[in-house]
Design a protein around this motif. Structure first.
Motif, PDB file in Angstrom:
ATOM      1  N   SER A   1      91.863 -88.211 -18.369  1.00 41.82           N
ATOM      2  CA  SER A   1      91.940 -87.426 -17.143  1.00 41.82           C
ATOM      3  C   SER A   1      93.379 -87.004 -16.844  1.00 41.82           C
ATOM      4  N   ILE A   2      94.316 -87.915 -16.990  1.00 40.43           N
ATOM      5  CA  ILE A   2      95.716 -87.624 -16.655  1.00 40.43           C
ATOM      6  C   ILE A   2      96.350 -86.689 -17.681  1.00 40.43           C
ATOM      7  N   ILE A   3      96.071 -86.928 -18.958  1.00 41.45           N
ATOM      8  CA  ILE A   3      96.660 -86.089 -20.008  1.00 41.45           C
ATOM      9  C   ILE A   3      96.119 -84.665 -19.936  1.00 41.45           C
ATOM     10  N   GLU A   4      94.825 -84.521 -19.696  1.00 41.55           N
ATOM     11  CA  GLU A   4      94.220 -83.184 -19.668  1.00 41.55           C
ATOM     12  C   GLU A   4      94.576 -82.413 -18.408  1.00 41.55           C
ATOM     13  N   ASP A   5      94.969 -83.118 -17.356  1.00 37.62           N
ATOM     14  CA  ASP A   5      95.339 -82.442 -16.111  1.00 37.62           C
ATOM     15  C   ASP A   5      96.641 -83.053 -15.589  1.00 37.62           C
ATOM     16  N   PRO A   6      97.763 -82.727 -16.230  1.00 37.73           N
ATOM     17  CA  PRO A   6      99.039 -83.370 -15.872  1.00 37.73           C
ATOM     18  C   PRO A   6      99.517 -83.057 -14.455  1.00 37.73           C
ATOM     19  N   LYS A   7      98.960 -82.021 -13.833  1.00 36.64           N
ATOM     20  CA  LYS A   7      99.339 -81.699 -12.465  1.00 36.64           C
ATOM     21  C   LYS A   7      98.622 -82.580 -11.437  1.00 36.64           C
ATOM     22  N   ASN A   8      97.626 -83.295 -11.893  1.00 42.77           N
ATOM     23  CA  ASN A   8      96.841 -84.117 -10.974  1.00 42.77           C
ATOM     24  C   ASN A   8      97.603 -85.383 -10.600  1.00 42.77           C
ATOM     25  N   PHE A   9      97.789 -85.600  -9.300  1.00 39.68           N
ATOM     26  CA  PHE A   9      98.388 -86.847  -8.838  1.00 39.68           C
ATOM     27  C   PHE A   9      97.506 -87.522  -7.784  1.00 39.68           C
ATOM     28  N   ASP A  10      96.213 -87.175  -7.788  1.00 37.77           N
ATOM     29  CA  ASP A  10      95.260 -87.745  -6.844  1.00 37.77           C
ATOM     30  C   ASP A  10      94.548 -88.928  -7.503  1.00 37.77           C
ATOM     31  N   PRO A  11      94.860 -90.152  -7.080  1.00 35.33           N
ATOM     32  CA  PRO A  11      94.238 -91.318  -7.707  1.00 35.33           C
ATOM     33  C   PRO A  11      92.720 -91.288  -7.659  1.00 35.33           C
ATOM     34  N   ARG A  12      92.154 -90.621  -6.640  1.00 35.56           N
ATOM     35  CA  ARG A  12      90.698 -90.590  -6.541  1.00 35.56           C
ATOM     36  C   ARG A  12      90.070 -89.866  -7.723  1.00 35.56           C
ATOM     37  N   LYS A  13      90.799 -88.901  -8.273  1.00 38.68           N
ATOM     38  CA  LYS A  13      90.246 -88.129  -9.390  1.00 38.68           C
ATOM     39  C   LYS A  13      90.258 -88.937 -10.683  1.00 38.68           C
ATOM     40  N   TYR A  14      91.414 -89.537 -11.020  1.00 38.06           N
ATOM     41  CA  TYR A  14      91.422 -90.269 -12.293  1.00 38.06           C
ATOM     42  C   TYR A  14      90.756 -91.636 -12.181  1.00 38.06           C
ATOM     43  N   LEU A  15      90.832 -92.274 -11.006  1.00 38.90           N
ATOM     44  CA  LEU A  15      90.088 -93.517 -10.833  1.00 38.90           C
ATOM     45  C   LEU A  15      88.583 -93.243 -10.764  1.00 38.90           C
ATOM     46  N   GLY A  16      88.232 -92.077 -10.224  1.00 39.33           N
ATOM     47  CA  GLY A  16      86.819 -91.686 -10.221  1.00 39.33           C
ATOM     48  C   GLY A  16      86.287 -91.507 -11.626  1.00 39.33           C
ATOM     49  N   ALA A  17      87.100 -90.939 -12.499  1.00 41.66           N
ATOM     50  CA  ALA A  17      86.698 -90.793 -13.906  1.00 41.66           C
ATOM     51  C   ALA A  17      86.514 -92.168 -14.539  1.00 41.66           C
ATOM     52  N   GLY A  18      87.409 -93.091 -14.210  1.00 40.37           N
ATOM     53  CA  GLY A  18      87.281 -94.451 -14.711  1.00 40.37           C
ATOM     54  C   GLY A  18      86.023 -95.132 -14.209  1.00 40.37           C
ATOM     55  N   ARG A  19      85.702 -94.919 -12.944  1.00 46.24           N
ATOM     56  CA  ARG A  19      84.496 -95.502 -12.357  1.00 46.24           C
ATOM     57  C   ARG A  19      83.232 -94.982 -13.054  1.00 46.24           C
ATOM     58  N   THR A  20      83.213 -93.693 -13.324  1.00 46.99           N
ATOM     59  CA  THR A  20      82.068 -93.112 -14.037  1.00 46.99           C
ATOM     60  C   THR A  20      81.931 -93.698 -15.435  1.00 46.99           C
ATOM     61  N   ALA A  21      83.056 -93.897 -16.107  1.00 48.90           N
ATOM     62  CA  ALA A  21      83.024 -94.492 -17.452  1.00 48.90           C
ATOM     63  C   ALA A  21      82.487 -95.914 -17.407  1.00 48.90           C
ATOM     64  N   ILE A  22      82.885 -96.667 -16.374  1.00 54.85           N
ATOM     65  CA  ILE A  22      82.364 -98.020 -16.197  1.00 54.85           C
ATOM     66  C   ILE A  22      80.843 -97.975 -16.012  1.00 54.85           C
ATOM     67  N   LYS A  23      80.385 -97.083 -15.157  1.00 56.95           N
ATOM     68  CA  LYS A  23      78.955 -96.977 -14.897  1.00 56.95           C
ATOM     69  C   LYS A  23      78.182 -96.669 -16.177  1.00 56.95           C
ATOM     70  N   ASP A  24      78.642 -95.709 -16.940  1.00 53.24           N
ATOM     71  CA  ASP A  24      77.950 -95.335 -18.176  1.00 53.24           C
ATOM     72  C   ASP A  24      77.944 -96.495 -19.171  1.00 53.24           C
ATOM     73  N   MET A  25      79.059 -97.197 -19.264  1.00 54.00           N
ATOM     74  CA  MET A  25      79.159 -98.343 -20.168  1.00 54.00           C
ATOM     75  C   MET A  25      78.163 -99.434 -19.765  1.00 54.00           C
ATOM     76  N   VAL A  26      78.111 -99.762 -18.477  1.00 51.14           N
ATOM     77  CA  VAL A  26      77.244-100.841 -18.014  1.00 51.14           C
ATOM     78  C   VAL A  26      75.771-100.467 -18.157  1.00 51.14           C
ATOM     79  N   LYS A  27      75.424 -99.217 -17.872  1.00 51.32           N
ATOM     80  CA  LYS A  27      74.038 -98.768 -18.084  1.00 51.32           C
ATOM     81  C   LYS A  27      73.631 -98.966 -19.537  1.00 51.32           C
ATOM     82  N   HIS A  28      74.521 -98.613 -20.441  1.00 51.70           N
ATOM     83  CA  HIS A  28      74.248 -98.795 -21.866  1.00 51.70           C
ATOM     84  C   HIS A  28      74.050-100.271 -22.199  1.00 51.70           C
TER      85      HIS A  28
END
Length: 309
Positions: A270-297
């Motif tokens: 998330s951070i590398i693809e959007d270097p202008k992003n400094f909103d923790p909600r966006k990159y932490l949100g991406a992390g949260r989604t990854a956690i959810k997908d991992m746990v569902k699996h």
């Protein structure tokens, strides 16, 4: 629904030949990702707090986040202390409202291990709290746990049976070849299923626990490395081995490294693809989604605990 103990969900898991995921939690996003996955899969959960998590997030914050997760999902959730290294820390967590604690005295001689565990069991059972202990030592590094290969020992089946009888412990973490961290095997992965079978026969209808059981899925290692990480040669426990263990009396499978890898990979991307992003909600949100997908699996394809509530 209040926090629950593991007694009923372990009995169902044992009878159904599946395992309950015990996921380490450190912050809000990790908890949200895990419980959202479990809600969609209709699975019970164990959310566990290590010494490192207590130091990082403060146990009061973590307990309130877990209570919020119950209000949001109404799931049966166990709040568990992972690798408590003393009676005092176990007592503190019991008094603070944890419904399950692990006393890890596995680094002590057999008789001393028994003595320490009995003391915790007596205090915990008086408060309606269940206790996990460990016999045998897993290699690897995770938070405050650091065991070299030469100090690792597999669980002796006869000692395991004696240990459970003498301590009155509710579940037992055994060493059959798993290890903590991302580097579990130098060669081909191998678990001692013959040892597991022997222990299960000596302890019928008794819940066993596997620590160090993350799969370390290559796609997340590769994604981390693709976006600036440096995690070469990481290797975990194959998923088919974990499914087999769940059919042989393992009712609790601990998962931490996989959560870290999934979240870190998503945040890096998330951070590398959007270097202008400094909103923790966006990159932490991406992390949260990854956690959810991992746990569902994990719940659906490895643990087998979907639709068991």
């Amino acid at each position: 629904m209040p926090l629950v103990t593991s007694k009923e969900i372990f009995q169902k898991a044992y009878d159904g030949k599946y395992a309950i995921g015990a996921f380490n939690v450190n912050n809000m996003e990790i908890i949200q990702g895990i419980v959202d996955a479990a809600k969609e899969e209709s699975s019970p959960l164990i959310l566990q707090v290590s010494a490192g998590a207590r130091k990082y997030a403060n146990p009061h914050y973590l307990k309130k986040l877990v209570e919020a997760a119950i209000l949001d999902t109404n799931l049966p959730i166990v709040l568990h202390l992972d690798h408590g290294d003393s009676f005092e820390i176990c007592k503190q967590c019991i008094d603070d409202g944890f419904t399950s604690v692990m006393i890890d005295a596995s680094h002590h001689p057999f008789e001393e291990n028994i003595s320490i565990v009995k003391k915790v069991v007596e205090y915990a059972h008086d408060k309606g709290v269940v206790v996990e202990a460990e016999l045998g030592r897993l290699a690897g590094i995770e938070d405050a746990v650091n065991v070299s290969d030469k100090d690792a020992t597999f669980t002796n089946p006869d000692e395991a049976a004696e240990f459970v009888e003498r301590t009155g412990v509710d579940s037992l973490a055994i060493a059959i070849g798993t290890s903590h961290g991302a580097y579990k095997f130098k060669g081909e992965p191998n678990l001692d299923f013959e040892r597991l079978e022997t222990i299960s026969k000596l302890l019928p209808n008794f819940p066993l626990v596997l620590h160090g059981a993350s799969t370390v899925l290559p796609e997340f290692v590769d994604l981390c490395n693709q976006y600036g990480g440096d995690i070469p040669g990481a290797k975990g426990v194959p998923e088919d081995m974990l499914r087999r263990a769940a059919q042989q009396g393992v009712c609790k499978i601990n998962i931490d490294t996989d959560l870290r890898l999934a979240m870190t990979a998503a945040i890096r991307k998330s951070i590398i693809e959007d270097p202008k992003n400094f909103d923790p909600r966006k990159y932490l949100g991406a992390g949260r989604t990854a956690i959810k997908d991992m746990v569902k699996h994990k719940i659906a394809n490895v643990l087998g605990s979907s639709n068991t509530i």
